[in-house]
Each structure stands twice: as structure tokens, then as C-alpha cells.
Design a protein around this motif. Structure first.
Motif, PDB file in Angstrom:
ATOM      1  N   THR A 198       5.538 -18.255  21.858  1.00 32.03           N
ATOM      2  CA  THR A 198       5.583 -19.814  22.000  1.00 32.03           C
ATOM      3  C   THR A 198       4.813 -20.026  23.395  1.00 32.03           C
ATOM      4  O   THR A 198       4.795 -19.292  24.188  1.00 32.03           O
ATOM      5  CB  THR A 198       7.040 -20.366  21.925  1.00 32.03           C
ATOM      6  OG1 THR A 198       7.648 -19.583  22.812  1.00 32.03           O
ATOM      7  CG2 THR A 198       7.599 -20.037  20.528  1.00 32.03           C
ATOM      8  N   PRO A 199       4.361 -20.992  23.219  1.00 28.54           N
ATOM      9  CA  PRO A 199       3.343 -21.645  24.585  1.00 28.54           C
ATOM     10  C   PRO A 199       4.394 -21.551  25.776  1.00 28.54           C
ATOM     11  O   PRO A 199       3.545 -21.359  27.113  1.00 28.54           O
ATOM     12  CB  PRO A 199       3.231 -23.093  24.226  1.00 28.54           C
ATOM     13  CG  PRO A 199       3.153 -23.116  22.675  1.00 28.54           C
ATOM     14  CD  PRO A 199       4.405 -22.260  22.225  1.00 28.54           C
ATOM     15  N   GLU A 200       5.595 -21.668  25.940  1.00 29.65           N
ATOM     16  CA  GLU A 200       6.415 -21.697  27.154  1.00 29.65           C
ATOM     17  C   GLU A 200       6.672 -20.518  27.784  1.00 29.65           C
ATOM     18  O   GLU A 200       6.831 -20.131  28.873  1.00 29.65           O
ATOM     19  CB  GLU A 200       7.669 -22.351  26.854  1.00 29.65           C
ATOM     20  CG  GLU A 200       8.764 -21.748  25.933  1.00 29.65           C
ATOM     21  CD  GLU A 200       8.579 -22.132  24.565  1.00 29.65           C
ATOM     22  OE1 GLU A 200       9.488 -21.735  23.928  1.00 29.65           O
ATOM     23  OE2 GLU A 200       7.428 -22.714  24.323  1.00 29.65           O
ATOM     24  N   MET A 201       6.210 -19.142  27.021  1.00 31.37           N
ATOM     25  CA  MET A 201       6.396 -17.911  27.407  1.00 31.37           C
ATOM     26  C   MET A 201       5.424 -17.683  28.663  1.00 31.37           C
ATOM     27  O   MET A 201       4.242 -18.138  28.550  1.00 31.37           O
ATOM     28  CB  MET A 201       6.081 -16.991  26.296  1.00 31.37           C
ATOM     29  CG  MET A 201       7.312 -16.917  25.419  1.00 31.37           C
ATOM     30  SD  MET A 201       6.971 -15.580  24.076  1.00 31.37           S
ATOM     31  CE  MET A 201       8.506 -15.884  22.873  1.00 31.37           C
ATOM     32  N   SER A 202       5.799 -16.731  29.464  1.00 32.03           N
ATOM     33  CA  SER A 202       4.744 -16.336  30.519  1.00 32.03           C
ATOM     34  C   SER A 202       3.591 -15.568  29.908  1.00 32.03           C
ATOM     35  O   SER A 202       3.475 -14.904  28.750  1.00 32.03           O
ATOM     36  CB  SER A 202       5.451 -15.669  31.707  1.00 32.03           C
ATOM     37  OG  SER A 202       6.064 -14.235  31.080  1.00 32.03           O
ATOM     38  N   PHE A 225       3.524 -23.107  17.180  1.00 28.89           N
ATOM     39  CA  PHE A 225       3.162 -24.263  18.259  1.00 28.89           C
ATOM     40  C   PHE A 225       3.361 -25.424  17.170  1.00 28.89           C
ATOM     41  O   PHE A 225       2.606 -25.539  16.087  1.00 28.89           O
ATOM     42  CB  PHE A 225       1.587 -24.182  18.629  1.00 28.89           C
ATOM     43  CG  PHE A 225       1.178 -25.260  19.661  1.00 28.89           C
ATOM     44  CD1 PHE A 225       1.836 -25.730  20.602  1.00 28.89           C
ATOM     45  CD2 PHE A 225       0.243 -26.257  19.015  1.00 28.89           C
ATOM     46  CE1 PHE A 225       1.318 -26.555  21.479  1.00 28.89           C
ATOM     47  CE2 PHE A 225      -0.141 -27.102  19.817  1.00 28.89           C
ATOM     48  CZ  PHE A 225       0.510 -27.555  21.059  1.00 28.89           C
TER      49      PHE A 225
END
Length: 237
Positions: A198-202, A225
């Protein structure tokens, strides 16, 4: 030494690949009368419900062995063992994937007694080797299966000898080990979750997941997404 004149019935369950062929050839060399069944996940389970055998061996078997078959082996005072392509720290599904995700530096294969719940029976023996920074799921799998075949070469003669002497592996020194499974078996749904990005992952987390799940032809990671999934493919070289 060939133990043919002493052996009682033995069954080997495998799939069809290079490593299974090696196990079959070695088993037949020591016991030409061994019964072998090879198949895929779509192949019906080959043993009838009432079938009893002295020794049942699973080496990369595509089938989950039914409890009634394991009970039949126990009723015959026999031995049912499995070769698992992971060390005791990684029972269940996705063993290569989770080892790479966790960044461990050592991996291996395990021989253990079979129980109704896969990868929970008493451990007979293990073999270990290093993981390298450049390892992928593909390279780790292939090296693991090489070592698991070596473990089979080590264990199968002991099984054969014990059966020749009308003993079971349960009562032999070969079944003694101080190692135990480190956790409950990983489930397929846990591997599916590992494949999701997911986009919020580092950036570090994304790279770990891609390394741990990318495999030619399957288990590709996917970007989630706005409730849509995008499969991440490795570029053609």
C-alpha cells in the motif's frame, strides 16, 4: 547394502520434479519394492481409506495426508514422516517468503513425524545453510530443495534399516532431537497479506515485500491503491 529381503511395505508420496526424481531413485536403490505415487494438487489422493502401511514418507507431496491414513500407519505401529522445505522456525505456507522478509541469515530443511495438522509433529532432523543478501525466493527455493534431498539421503537409510529390524523410527535414536517448531504453521492467507503493498508503506518495507514475494510465474506482489490491485512485475531482461 540393499535391504530388499527384509523390507515391509513402504510408500513414498511426491510431486514430479528434479528433486523428487532424485529421492525416488535413491529410495528404489535401497528398497526396490517401495511403492511410489507422484502427482499434482489436482491429482486425487492415491491411497484408499483403509490402506495400511508400515512406512509412509512425504517428500514434497502435493497432498495433505488425511488423518485416517495417518491413523492407519499408527495402527500398524509404523512411521509417517515428512520432509519440509524450511527450518523449524518456518512451518506452514510461504516459508521461503517469510524468511526473506524477516531478513534471517540462515535457512534449512526439516524431517519430522507427521500429525493431522501439517508441520507440527516431532522433529527428527534438520539441515541448515546460509542465506545471502542476493538471494531471491527462486534461488532460496532451489538451494533448499538441494539440501532437503541431502537430508533425505541421510534419513532414508535409517528408516529402511529400522524397518528391517522390525523397529519404528519413533523408538530409535534417529528420532531424538532437541529442536521444536518455533511457532504455529504459517497460513496461505498470511502469505497473501504479505504480497499486498500500500502507498503508505515505507520504501524499505516495500522493498522487503517485493524481495520476499516476487517469483517467476506466481506470488507477484501487488500494489493496493484506491481499492484496486496492480500486479508488480519484474521487468524483462
Amino acid at each position: 547394502m540393499i535391504y530388499r529381503q527384509f523390507t515391509q511395505n513402504m510408500i513414498l508420496l511426491t510431486k514430479k520434479n528434479h528433486w523428487c526424481n532424485g529421492a525416488i531413485q535413491f529410495a528404489r536403490m535401497l528398497n526396490p519394492d517401495i511403492e511410489v505415487h507422484s502427482g499434482t494438487a489436482d491429482t486425487p489422493f492415491p491411497l484408499e481409506p483403509g490402506r495400511k502401511t508400515k512406512v509412509l514418507i512425504s517428500f514434497l507431496s502435493p497432498w495433505i495426508i488425511p488423518k485416517h491414513i495417518l491413523d492407519n500407519v499408527q495402527d500398524a505401529q509404523g512411521t509417517a514422516i515428512n520432509f519440509h522445505p524450511a527450518p523449524p522456525e518456518y512451518p506452514g505456507s510461504g516459508c521461503y517468503n517469510f524468511a526473506l522478509y524477516h531478513g534471517v541469515t540462515e535457512y534449512g530443511a526439516t524431517c519430522h513425524h507427521m500429525e493431522a495438522i501439517p508441520d507440527t509433529g516431532k522433529i527428527i532432523d534438520t539441515i541448515r545453510f546460509p542465506i545471502y543478501n542476493c538471494d531471491t525466493v527462486f534461488s532460496l527455493q532451489h538451494r533448499t530443495l538441494d539440501h532437503m534431498l541431502i537430508l533425505f539421503y541421510r534419513i532414508f537409510p535409517i528408516i529402511t534399516k529400522n524397518i528391517c529390524l522390525s523397529e519404528t523410527l519413533e523408538g530409535s535414536k534417529s528420532s531424538e532431537t532437541s529442536e521444536t517448531w518455533a511457532r504455529k504453521p504459517y497460513l496461505k492467507k498470511e502469505l497473501d497479506k504479505l504480497c499486498r503493498i500500500t502507498p503508505e508503506m515505507s520504501k524499505e518495507e516495500i522493498e522487503r515485500r517485493i524481495r520476499a514475494t516476487q517469483y517467476p510465474g506466481r506470488n507477484d506482489p501487488c500494489l493496493v491503491f484506491q481499492e484496486r490491485e496492480y500486479i508488480l512485475k519484474e521487468p524483462d531482461k
